[in-house]
Write a protein that holds these residues in place. Structure first.
Motif, PDB file in Angstrom:
ATOM      1  N   ASP A  56     -42.013   9.822  30.350  1.00 23.26           N
ATOM      2  CA  ASP A  56     -41.208  10.964  30.770  1.00 23.26           C
ATOM      3  C   ASP A  56     -39.723  10.692  30.529  1.00 23.26           C
ATOM      4  N   ALA A  57     -38.950  11.743  30.305  1.00 24.70           N
ATOM      5  CA  ALA A  57     -37.513  11.587  30.075  1.00 24.70           C
ATOM      6  C   ALA A  57     -36.808  10.990  31.284  1.00 24.70           C
ATOM      7  N   ASP A  58     -37.343  11.229  32.481  1.00 21.25           N
ATOM      8  CA  ASP A  58     -36.719  10.710  33.703  1.00 21.25           C
ATOM      9  C   ASP A  58     -37.589   9.645  34.363  1.00 21.25           C
ATOM     10  N   GLY A  59     -38.347   8.899  33.551  1.00 23.51           N
ATOM     11  CA  GLY A  59     -39.344   7.980  34.107  1.00 23.51           C
ATOM     12  C   GLY A  59     -38.902   6.535  34.203  1.00 23.51           C
ATOM     13  N   GLY A  60     -37.634   6.271  34.508  1.00 21.42           N
ATOM     14  CA  GLY A  60     -37.116   4.910  34.539  1.00 21.42           C
ATOM     15  C   GLY A  60     -37.490   4.142  35.791  1.00 21.42           C
ATOM     16  N   TYR A  83     -49.964   6.523  17.130  1.00 24.19           N
ATOM     17  CA  TYR A  83     -49.608   6.709  15.726  1.00 24.19           C
ATOM     18  C   TYR A  83     -48.841   8.021  15.515  1.00 24.19           C
ATOM     19  N   GLU A  84     -48.598   8.774  16.571  1.00 23.27           N
ATOM     20  CA  GLU A  84     -47.827  10.003  16.469  1.00 23.27           C
ATOM     21  C   GLU A  84     -46.372   9.739  16.849  1.00 23.27           C
ATOM     22  N   GLU A  88     -42.472  11.203  23.701  1.00 25.47           N
ATOM     23  CA  GLU A  88     -43.226  10.427  24.707  1.00 25.47           C
ATOM     24  C   GLU A  88     -43.634   9.067  24.152  1.00 25.47           C
ATOM     25  N   VAL A  89     -44.102   9.044  22.906  1.00 29.47           N
ATOM     26  CA  VAL A  89     -44.503   7.787  22.287  1.00 29.47           C
ATOM     27  C   VAL A  89     -43.286   6.885  22.080  1.00 29.47           C
ATOM     28  N   PHE A  95     -40.101   1.178  26.214  1.00 30.91           N
ATOM     29  CA  PHE A  95     -40.400   0.488  27.470  1.00 30.91           C
ATOM     30  C   PHE A  95     -41.189  -0.795  27.216  1.00 30.91           C
ATOM     31  N   MET A  96     -42.224  -0.714  26.374  1.00 27.18           N
ATOM     32  CA  MET A  96     -43.063  -1.881  26.122  1.00 27.18           C
ATOM     33  C   MET A  96     -42.270  -2.996  25.463  1.00 27.18           C
TER      34      MET A  96
END
Length: 290
Positions: A56-60, A83-84, A88-89, A95-96
């Protein structure tokens, strides 16, 4: 658990998009990340467990927190296809990569494994053999997997809850393949990248049989289209059996009809990889940070 868990600090990263999150809540009462939180709080009483939504855009992270401040991070399943090229990807991969760089150990299931794979330089594709729906059958540890602590306690072949339409195509060079079956080559792996260690499985040690039921019903049309069933009614019949076994896990007749043993019907066996991760990586990290 073999050690005190009262001060362990966990982070659950849920990459389900908001619409998928709500659909899952309507189906089984909780999102994929909420499932992980519920299990961790039961397996490690007294732990601190935060949940974020990095797709999410605000998912920090929560205010004042850093990835390095946790003893372990858990990555849930998700309908994202790695692969898209979507916002979101891209956010999930960022993050990863930050998680690897933080050197905080992590465990992921299903899309969590795929996310770590792509972030470390591997590739993901659509399942070659169609959906692996309900349960992954006859998972076999590799030579490396038989001695790896992630799979400690697993037998020579086992089943596990599973439902996925994408799979790892190629692991990064830094990875070790730990388990496979005939449907999906990469069923478990360790990935070391940029100072971090990730353990992942394509199946779902975290979900209960009620969640398998919900997934079958939500994806009934896709299962018919893929040829795993000839009608929605057949999917519903299968889901009804799984739901009944969830309600009465000791019913041998239901387990026999579904071709399952205690690796699936016994919660402690089903969640083995989560416990192994906490004991082998999270608790030592916590003790080393005290």
């Amino acid at each position: 658990m073999q050690a005190s868990t009262s001060r362990l600090r966990f982070l659950v990263a849920e990459t389900e998009p908001p619409d998928a999150r709500e659909t899952r809540r309507e189906s089984v009462g909780r999102s994929s990340g909420e499932t992980y939180v519920e299990i961790l709080e039961r397996l490690a009483p007294g732990c601190t467990c935060h949940r974020i939504t990095p797709a999410d855009a605000d998912g920090g992270l929560p205010a004042g927190e850093t990835l390095a401040g946790y003893d372990g991070v858990f990555l849930s399943g998700s309908p994202l296809s790695l692969y898209e090229d979507t916002p979101e990807v891209r956010r999930s991969l960022a993050f990863m990569r930050a998680l690897f760089a933080s050197e905080t150990p992590s465990l992921g299931s299903c899309a969590g494994l795929q996310l770590a794979t792509v972030a470390a330089g591997g590739t993901v594709r659509r399942n070659r053999n169609g959906p692996e729906a309900g349960f992954a059958r006859r998972i076999v540890p590799t030579g490396d997997g038989r001695s790896h602590p992630l799979l400690r306690g697993r037998p020579a072949a086992y089943d596990a809850p599973s439902i996925h339409t994408d799979e790892v195509e190629s692991l990064p060079d830094s990875a070790t393949l730990l388990a496979s079956n005939r449907a999906t080559v990469v069923q478990a792996a360790e990935i070391r990248h940029d100072g971090g260690t990730f353990w992942g499985v394509q199946y779902h040690p975290e979900i209960g049989l009620d969640e398998v039921t919900g997934a079958l019903r939500r994806q009934a049309d896709d299962l018919v289209e893929s040829g795993l069933a000839r009608s929605r009614r057949e999917v519903e019949d299968q889901a009804d059996l799984v739901e009944a076994l969830h309600s009465e896990p000791g019913r041998r007749d239901l387990a026999w009809r579904l071709g399952l043993d205690d690796q699936v019907t016994d919660e402690a066996h089903r969640q083995r990889e989560i416990v192994n991760f906490i004991e082998a990586l999270a608790i030592p990290r916590h003790n080393g940070r005290r």
